[in-house]
Every structure is written in structure tokens, then in C-alpha cells.
Scaffold this active site. Structure first.
Site, PDB file in Angstrom:
ATOM      1  N   ALA A   1       0.872  -1.171   0.000  1.00 46.14           N
ATOM      2  CA  ALA A   1       0.000   0.000   0.000  1.00 46.14           C
ATOM      3  C   ALA A   1       0.915   1.229   0.000  1.00 46.14           C
ATOM      4  CB  ALA A   1      -0.883  -0.031   1.236  1.00 46.14           C
TER       5      ALA A   1
ATOM      6  N   GLY B   1       0.577  -4.804   1.028  1.00 40.90           N
ATOM      7  CA  GLY B   1      -0.594  -4.832   0.152  1.00 40.90           C
ATOM      8  C   GLY B   1      -0.315  -5.524  -1.178  1.00 40.90           C
TER       9      GLY B   1
ATOM     10  N   GLU C   1      -0.753  -9.065  -0.506  1.00 38.44           N
ATOM     11  CA  GLU C   1      -2.187  -9.263  -0.267  1.00 38.44           C
ATOM     12  C   GLU C   1      -2.978  -9.217  -1.572  1.00 38.44           C
ATOM     13  OE1 GLU C   1      -1.889  -6.083   2.700  1.00 38.44           O
ATOM     14  OE2 GLU C   1      -2.940  -7.399   4.077  1.00 38.44           O
TER      15      GLU C   1
ATOM     16  N   GLU D   1       4.391  -4.992   7.387  1.00 38.82           N
ATOM     17  CA  GLU D   1       3.645  -3.908   8.036  1.00 38.82           C
ATOM     18  C   GLU D   1       4.102  -3.659   9.465  1.00 38.82           C
ATOM     19  OE1 GLU D   1       2.291  -6.295   6.163  1.00 38.82           O
ATOM     20  OE2 GLU D   1       0.685  -5.489   4.916  1.00 38.82           O
TER      21      GLU D   1
HETATM   22  C1  HXC Z   1       5.096   4.316  -1.335  1.00 33.82           C
HETATM   23  C2  HXC Z   1       6.992   3.301  -2.097  1.00 33.82           C
HETATM   24  C3  HXC Z   1       6.633   2.081  -1.486  1.00 33.82           C
HETATM   25  C4  HXC Z   1       5.378   2.031  -0.765  1.00 33.82           C
HETATM   26  C5  HXC Z   1       8.530   1.800  -2.460  1.00 33.82           C
HETATM   27  N1  HXC Z   1       8.176   3.073  -2.681  1.00 33.82           N
HETATM   28  N2  HXC Z   1       7.601   1.177  -1.732  1.00 33.82           N
HETATM   29  N3  HXC Z   1       6.226   4.394  -2.016  1.00 33.82           N
HETATM   30  N4  HXC Z   1       4.669   3.174  -0.731  1.00 33.82           N
HETATM   31  N5  HXC Z   1       4.930   0.928  -0.199  1.00 33.82           N
HETATM   32  C6  HXC Z   1       8.913   4.103  -3.427  1.00 33.82           C
HETATM   33  C7  HXC Z   1      10.126   4.593  -2.663  1.00 33.82           C
HETATM   34  O1  HXC Z   1       9.752   5.570  -1.717  1.00 33.82           O
HETATM   35  C8  HXC Z   1      10.959   5.168  -3.791  1.00 33.82           C
HETATM   36  O2  HXC Z   1      10.440   6.399  -4.188  1.00 33.82           O
HETATM   37  C9  HXC Z   1      10.685   4.199  -4.934  1.00 33.82           C
HETATM   38  O3  HXC Z   1       9.459   3.547  -4.615  1.00 33.82           O
HETATM   39  C10 HXC Z   1      11.766   3.147  -5.081  1.00 33.82           C
HETATM   40  O4  HXC Z   1      11.925   2.506  -3.830  1.00 33.82           O
HETATM   41  P1  HXC Z   1      13.340   2.293  -3.106  1.00 33.82           P
HETATM   42  O5  HXC Z   1      13.053   2.097  -1.666  1.00 33.82           O
HETATM   43  O6  HXC Z   1      14.280   3.372  -3.498  1.00 33.82           O
HETATM   44  O7  HXC Z   1      13.821   0.936  -3.805  1.00 33.82           O
HETATM   45  P2  HXC Z   1      14.801  -0.162  -3.194  1.00 33.82           P
HETATM   46  O8  HXC Z   1      15.940   0.467  -2.443  1.00 33.82           O
HETATM   47  O9  HXC Z   1      15.107  -1.095  -4.312  1.00 33.82           O
HETATM   48  O10 HXC Z   1      13.929  -0.946  -2.087  1.00 33.82           O
HETATM   49  C11 HXC Z   1      12.802  -1.695  -2.502  1.00 33.82           C
HETATM   50  C12 HXC Z   1      11.916  -2.061  -1.274  1.00 33.82           C
HETATM   51  C13 HXC Z   1      11.601  -0.754  -0.464  1.00 33.82           C
HETATM   52  C14 HXC Z   1      12.679  -3.053  -0.371  1.00 33.82           C
HETATM   53  C15 HXC Z   1      10.669  -2.731  -1.794  1.00 33.82           C
HETATM   54  O11 HXC Z   1      11.085   0.231  -1.385  1.00 33.82           O
HETATM   55  C16 HXC Z   1      10.584  -0.943   0.604  1.00 33.82           C
HETATM   56  O12 HXC Z   1      10.893  -1.474   1.679  1.00 33.82           O
HETATM   57  N6  HXC Z   1       9.356  -0.495   0.378  1.00 33.82           N
HETATM   58  C17 HXC Z   1       8.298  -0.517   1.382  1.00 33.82           C
HETATM   59  C18 HXC Z   1       7.765  -1.924   1.555  1.00 33.82           C
HETATM   60  C19 HXC Z   1       6.657  -1.954   2.581  1.00 33.82           C
HETATM   61  O13 HXC Z   1       6.853  -1.618   3.761  1.00 33.82           O
HETATM   62  N7  HXC Z   1       5.468  -2.352   2.158  1.00 33.82           N
HETATM   63  C20 HXC Z   1       4.305  -2.421   3.032  1.00 33.82           C
HETATM   64  C21 HXC Z   1       3.579  -1.127   2.990  1.00 33.82           C
HETATM   65  S1  HXC Z   1       2.235  -1.083   4.131  1.00 33.82           S
HETATM   66  P3  HXC Z   1      11.317   7.775  -4.052  1.00 33.82           P
HETATM   67  O14 HXC Z   1      10.392   8.818  -4.590  1.00 33.82           O
HETATM   68  O15 HXC Z   1      11.645   7.914  -2.627  1.00 33.82           O
HETATM   69  O16 HXC Z   1      12.502   7.488  -4.923  1.00 33.82           O
HETATM   70  C22 HXC Z   1       1.043  -2.034   3.449  1.00 33.82           C
HETATM   71  C23 HXC Z   1      -0.244  -2.295   4.197  1.00 33.82           C
HETATM   72  C24 HXC Z   1      -0.498  -1.381   5.296  1.00 33.82           C
HETATM   73  O17 HXC Z   1       1.167  -2.501   2.381  1.00 33.82           O
HETATM   74  C25 HXC Z   1      -1.717  -1.763   6.078  1.00 33.82           C
HETATM   75  C26 HXC Z   1      -1.852  -0.941   7.319  1.00 33.82           C
HETATM   76  C27 HXC Z   1      -3.004  -0.022   7.405  1.00 33.82           C
END
Ligand code: HXC
Length: 258
Positions: free
Chosen positions: A65, A109, A112, A132
Site C-alpha cells: 500500500a 498490500g 495481499e 507492516e
Molecule cells: C510508497 C513506495 C513504497 C510504498 C517503495 N516506494 N515502496 N512508495 N509506498 N509501499 C517508493 C520509494 O519511496 C521510492 O520512491 C521508490 O518507490 C523506489 O523505492 P526504493 O526504496 O528506493 O527501492 P529499493 O531500495 O530497491 O527498495 C525496494 C523495497 C523498499 C525493499 C521494496 O522500497 C521498501 O521497503 N518499500 C516498502 C515496503 C513496505 O513496507 N510495504 C508495506 C507497505 S504497508 P522515491 O520517490 O523515494 O525514490 C502495506 C499495508 C499497510 O502494504 C496496512 C496498514 C493499514
């Protein structure tokens, strides 16, 4: 129809939907939900389309998400908007079969969303996770429920409590994905599989999907009764008559879809 965050094309009877927010690793925001809802509704309503494939990019199916969309919302916002409920009512509600073809990250997400599909075909590069907990929250689009049903309590607890990623091999071993293919073959393989499903009698495909899903939602006795009734209902279709006659006459069936 054109969309902001996804690409949609029809390949004969197969609809291919590609998540297309590469700058955010296909993070799922409100626009993605709105686009996917419309695309799945159009697919479900189109009598020429009989299977769909949802895929992302080589690097990410979807990295979760959209955290940037969520960061400034407070608890009342999430509750009052019934945040994430649209995925259930618009995406999971799709009645026709669809496959998730996953390469790279399928996190939060993203994992999911893949689990909302009827099954997942994984590239050898796929990485699944429910991270998460590292954000101070927990899965909100089915992760704690569908993952647990798919891989069992031990693995689901391990994934949700540590937030670690699971590679394709472990995902296949654990029952999360139906098969692994080399990344370069992912789309071809998923489209071929979808074409094979699309060539089946369409009502039978819809009922088979519904029945397997019912196995997750009901007890055995109720599930077996429902299965028997659904089987009996399918025997009233023209395609049942055609399918069985075609078998006896040693020829391929020609489906009417009713
Ligand atoms: C918004 C995201 C994102 C996310 C990545 N990006 N994941 N933006 N939401 N979930 C964006 C980054 O900010 C970045 O943008 C660009 O995508 C590239 O990501 P990087 O981090 O630079 O890439 P990398 O170093 O290769 O790392 C990849 C990754 C990492 C390991 C997947 O991006 C990451 O950990 N992402 C978050 C994963 C996560 O926590 N997902 C769960 C989300 S919560 P910029 O503009 O900064 O360059 C969820 C449910 C929540 O899904 C439910 C609770 C209510």
C-alpha cells in the site's frame, strides 16, 4: 478505456492487466484501486473475456500500500473511509478467474493483492512479505488471514512478526504459489495458462473458482453440500451436454457459455 496507473490489453479471450507506477514500485494508492476496480468490472462484464492476468514489473509486482498516501492520515480517517474495504468489494468480488503473475517484490498490500488472485504464478525473482509490523501496523487487506490459510500458522506468524521476505522457492514449498518459472518466461507462462482456462466452458470455470473459494469460508459439511448443489446446477447447462457429448464423440467441445 485508458487508466492512470495500469495498462489493460485483451489477447483473444485473456485480459492482461499490468500495474504501471514504476516510480513507486507499483505501490497501491487510491488511484490504483479505482483503476483496478474499473478494469476488473469491465473484464467481468465482457462476454468475450474468460480469464485475466494481473502482473507488475520485473522489479516489483507491488511494494505495498502507498505509505506516502497513508503517512498523514489519522485513525479516524482510516476508520471513516473504511480504508482498504474497496479491495474486497471490487477486486475480490470478480467472478471470473484471474491469475497473479508475480516477479520481484510483492510486499504488504502487494502480497495481499497477489493472494486475492485465484492463484499465483511466481518468477524465480519473486519475494513475498508482510512487513507492516515495521511500520507500526499490521496487514489490512487480508494478509494475516489469506497468508495464514495459504501457508499455515507457523509460517504466517514468522512472516508477520519478523516482516521478513520469502523467496519463490519457499513460497512454492509453503503453498503460497502454484508454480515457479524463470523470470523471462513469467508473462508467457501466465498468458498460456490463462488461455487454457479461457478455453474451458466459462460457467464451469466460474463455478470451480467459487467452489474452491467456498472451501476457505465454510465448514466441510456445508462446503460438500454446496459443491454437490453447484455440480447439479451445472448439469443443467448447454455446455454440460456439449462437453459430455463431445467426449463420447471424441471431438473437442464447442462452448456456448451457458
Ligand atoms: C510508497 C513506495 C513504497 C510504498 C517503495 N516506494 N515502496 N512508495 N509506498 N509501499 C517508493 C520509494 O519511496 C521510492 O520512491 C521508490 O518507490 C523506489 O523505492 P526504493 O526504496 O528506493 O527501492 P529499493 O531500495 O530497491 O527498495 C525496494 C523495497 C523498499 C525493499 C521494496 O522500497 C521498501 O521497503 N518499500 C516498502 C515496503 C513496505 O513496507 N510495504 C508495506 C507497505 S504497508 P522515491 O520517490 O523515494 O525514490 C502495506 C499495508 C499497510 O502494504 C496496512 C496498514 C493499514
Amino acid at each position: 478505456m485508458t487508466y492512470e496507473t495500469i495498462l489493460v490489453e485483451q489477447r483473444d479471450a485473456v485480459t492482461l492487466i499490468t500495474l504501471n507506477r514504476p516510480q513507486a514500485l507499483n505501490a497501491l494508492n487510491g488511484q490504483v484501486l479505482s483503476d483496478l476496480s474499473a478494469a476488473f468490472a469491465a473484464y467481468d462484464a465482457d462476454p468475450t473475456q474468460h480469464c485475466a492476468v494481473l502482473t507488475g514489473s520485473e522489479k516489483a509486482f507491488a511494494a505495498g500500500a502507498d505509505i506516502k498516501e497513508m503517512v498523514d492520515k489519522d485513525g479516524a480517517d482510516f476508520f471513516l473511509q473504511d480504508f482498504f474495504s474497496g479491495w474486497q468489494t471490487h477486486v475480490v468480488a470478480t467472478r471470473k478467474p484471474w491469475i497473479a503473475a508475480v516477479a520481484g517484490f510483492a510486499l504488504g498490500g502487494g502480497c495481499e493483492l497477489a493472494m486475492m488472485a485465484d492463484f499465483i504464478i511466481a518468477a524465480d525473482t519473486a519475494k513475498f512479505g508482510q512487513p507492516e509490523i515495521k511500520l507500526g501496523v499490521a496487514p489490512g487487506m487480508g494478509g494475516s488471514q489469506r497468508l495464514t490459510r495459504a501457508v499455515g500458522k507457523a509460517k504466517a506468524m514468522d512472516m508477520c512478526l519478523t516482516g521478513r521476505m520469502m523467496g519463490a522457492e519457499e513460497a512454492e514449498r509453503s503453498g503460497l504459489v502454484s508454480r515457479i518459472v524463470p523470470a523471462a518466461d513469467l508473462l508467457d507462462d501466465a498468458l498460456k495458462t490463462a488461455a487454457a482456462i479461457a478455453a474451458m466452458p466459462p460457467m464451469a470455470a466460474m463455478v470451480n473458482k467459487e467452489m474452491v473459494n467456498i472451501a476457505f469460508e465454510t465448514g466441510l459439511a456445508q462446503g460438500l453440500l454446496t459443491e454437490r448443489r453447484m455440480f447439479q446446477i451445472l448439469t443443467a447447462t448447454e455446455d454440460k451436454k456439449e462437453g459430455m457429448t463431445a467426449f463420447v464423440e471424441k471431438r473437442p467441445g464447442v462452448w456456448k457459455g451457458r
